[in-house]
Design an enzyme around this catalytic site. Structure first.
Site, PDB file in Angstrom:
ATOM      1  N   HIS A  33       0.857  -1.192   0.000  1.00 54.74           N
ATOM      2  CA  HIS A  33       0.000   0.000   0.000  1.00 54.74           C
ATOM      3  C   HIS A  33       0.894   1.243   0.000  1.00 54.74           C
ATOM      4  O   HIS A  33       1.934   1.272   0.646  1.00 54.74           O
ATOM      5  CB  HIS A  33      -0.914  -0.013   1.231  1.00 54.74           C
ATOM      6  CG  HIS A  33      -2.005   1.005   1.135  1.00 54.74           C
ATOM      7  ND1 HIS A  33      -1.781   2.346   1.358  1.00 54.74           N
ATOM      8  CD2 HIS A  33      -3.314   0.889   0.809  1.00 54.74           C
ATOM      9  CE1 HIS A  33      -2.926   3.008   1.172  1.00 54.74           C
ATOM     10  NE2 HIS A  33      -3.865   2.145   0.839  1.00 54.74           N
ATOM     11  N   GLU A  41      -3.886   2.216  -7.046  1.00 59.13           N
ATOM     12  CA  GLU A  41      -4.322   3.305  -6.173  1.00 59.13           C
ATOM     13  C   GLU A  41      -3.385   4.496  -6.363  1.00 59.13           C
ATOM     14  O   GLU A  41      -2.286   4.522  -5.788  1.00 59.13           O
ATOM     15  CB  GLU A  41      -4.288   2.861  -4.712  1.00 59.13           C
ATOM     16  CG  GLU A  41      -5.215   1.724  -4.382  1.00 59.13           C
ATOM     17  CD  GLU A  41      -5.585   1.704  -2.900  1.00 59.13           C
ATOM     18  OE1 GLU A  41      -6.753   1.890  -2.587  1.00 59.13           O
ATOM     19  OE2 GLU A  41      -4.677   1.524  -2.062  1.00 59.13           O
ATOM     20  N   GLY A  75      -7.331   9.410   0.194  1.00 48.49           N
ATOM     21  CA  GLY A  75      -7.517  10.202   1.415  1.00 48.49           C
ATOM     22  C   GLY A  75      -8.261  11.503   1.196  1.00 48.49           C
ATOM     23  O   GLY A  75      -8.619  11.867   0.073  1.00 48.49           O
ATOM     24  N   SER A  98     -10.368   7.482  -3.154  1.00 48.33           N
ATOM     25  CA  SER A  98     -11.573   8.327  -3.084  1.00 48.33           C
ATOM     26  C   SER A  98     -12.765   7.716  -3.821  1.00 48.33           C
ATOM     27  O   SER A  98     -13.559   8.443  -4.421  1.00 48.33           O
ATOM     28  CB  SER A  98     -11.277   9.740  -3.604  1.00 48.33           C
ATOM     29  OG  SER A  98     -10.359  10.399  -2.755  1.00 48.33           O
TER      30      SER A  98
HETATM   31  P1  13P Z   1      -9.752   6.391   0.371  1.00 48.20           P
HETATM   32  O1  13P Z   1     -10.885   5.645  -0.295  1.00 48.20           O
HETATM   33  O2  13P Z   1     -10.094   6.881   1.734  1.00 48.20           O
HETATM   34  O3  13P Z   1      -9.223   7.476  -0.521  1.00 48.20           O
HETATM   35  O4  13P Z   1      -8.558   5.345   0.605  1.00 48.20           O
HETATM   36  C1  13P Z   1      -8.218   4.487  -0.435  1.00 48.20           C
HETATM   37  C2  13P Z   1      -7.230   3.506   0.072  1.00 48.20           C
HETATM   38  O5  13P Z   1      -6.111   3.849   0.386  1.00 48.20           O
HETATM   39  C3  13P Z   1      -7.656   2.094   0.173  1.00 48.20           C
HETATM   40  O6  13P Z   1      -6.585   1.250   0.390  1.00 48.20           O
END
Ligand code: 13P
Length: 276
Positions: free
Chosen positions: A110, A182, A188, A229
């Protein structure tokens, strides 16, 4: 529950036949008490046909969440692990500890771990191979930074991350891997969701890289998820893209009722849309 490889003979997908993966990463939220209560709220949920759901709680809640969700179709995964089986590695947890907790999946690489905890492509590769050795399903996360995105080198970064992470993984093992794209700039509260056209382009390119690795004639379709998001406002647009096999949700999926509603919102797509 066990996880079967997803694929079809042509390597291309008919939406009504592909499995959609929808999961939520709780990140560093919920100790055992809160996690048990959230897991109970999820335990009777039955996702629509064709949708597989998963949750990644913090490791201190892994055993409790796995036990509450034991008879549910919800897959439980850890958020990280170390590649050695045991030994003097203070603060780390091993693949066998995760399986002993009753979980069957592990999130690896991640961007929050790459950014803040020194995770590299090389360590992600060691972890991914250890996870496979222990029959865990690795969910490999890859992502470009804002700088890389703005300089137009997202694809190069993602191909590198993917190739190194999957180095030395056999064809058979590849069928057990999931990948989540991602973008770091999309994650975030400070992030902005990636445009669907961009995600579509990137996922098609990633599919190509995966096919290079797996072999062009391989029937294996590695699930490619999008994360960053994801919300009620955009989940259907992402899932409808031909090379997107699901989503990895953070904030919008933390509340169990919201998570179940996000999953349900996609059901119409799974049963009705058809892509050649
Ligand atoms: P958000 O959906 O809060 O942006 O986070 C995504 C994430 O990092 C999932 O692993």
């Amino acid at each position: 529950m066990s996880i079967q490889p997803v694929g079809n003979a042509s390597g291309r997908v008919i939406m009504g036949q592909k499995n959609i993966w929808i999961g939520t990463n709780w990140k560093m939220n919920r100790g055992p008490a809160e996690a048990i209560s959230a897991a109970r709220a999820l335990s009777s949920f039955r996702p629509p046909k064709g949708i597989r759901t998963f949750v990644a709680p913090p490791c201190t809640s892994l055993r409790d969440v796995s036990s509450v969700l034991q008879d549910s179709p919800m897959i439980v995964g850890a958020q990280n692990m170390f590649w050695e089986d045991s030994g003097a590695w203070t603060g780390e947890i091993s693949a066998s500890m995760i399986t002993e907790c009753g979980a069957s999946m592990v999130v690896l690489g991640h961007s929050e771990r790459r950014q803040h905890f020194g995770e590299t492509d090389w360590t992600v590769n060691l972890k991914l191979r250890a996870a496979l050795r222990h029959s865990l399903t690795p969910l490999l996360c890859i992502g470009d930074t804002l700088n890389e995105y703005e300089f137009g080198v997202s694809q190069e970064t993602l191909a590198r991350q993917m190739k190194i992470a999957l180095h030395g993984v056999s064809q058979e093992e590849l069928a057990r891997v999931l990948i989540a794209y991602e973008p770091v700039w999309a994650i975030g509260s400070a992030g902005r969701p990636a445009e669907t056209a961009f995600v579509s382009k990137i996922h098609t390119q990633l599919r190509d890289v995966v096919e290079d690795i797996a072999g062009r004639n391989s029937a294996v379709r590695i699930p490619l998820l999008y994360g960053g998001s994801v919300s009620k406002a955009n989940i259907c647009e992402y899932v409808a893209l031909p090379d997107v096999d699901g989503v990895l949700i953070g904030r919008a999926g933390w509340d169990p009722a919201d998570f179940m509603s996000l999953v349900d919102s996609v059901s119409a797509l799974v049963s009705s849309e058809v892509h050649a």
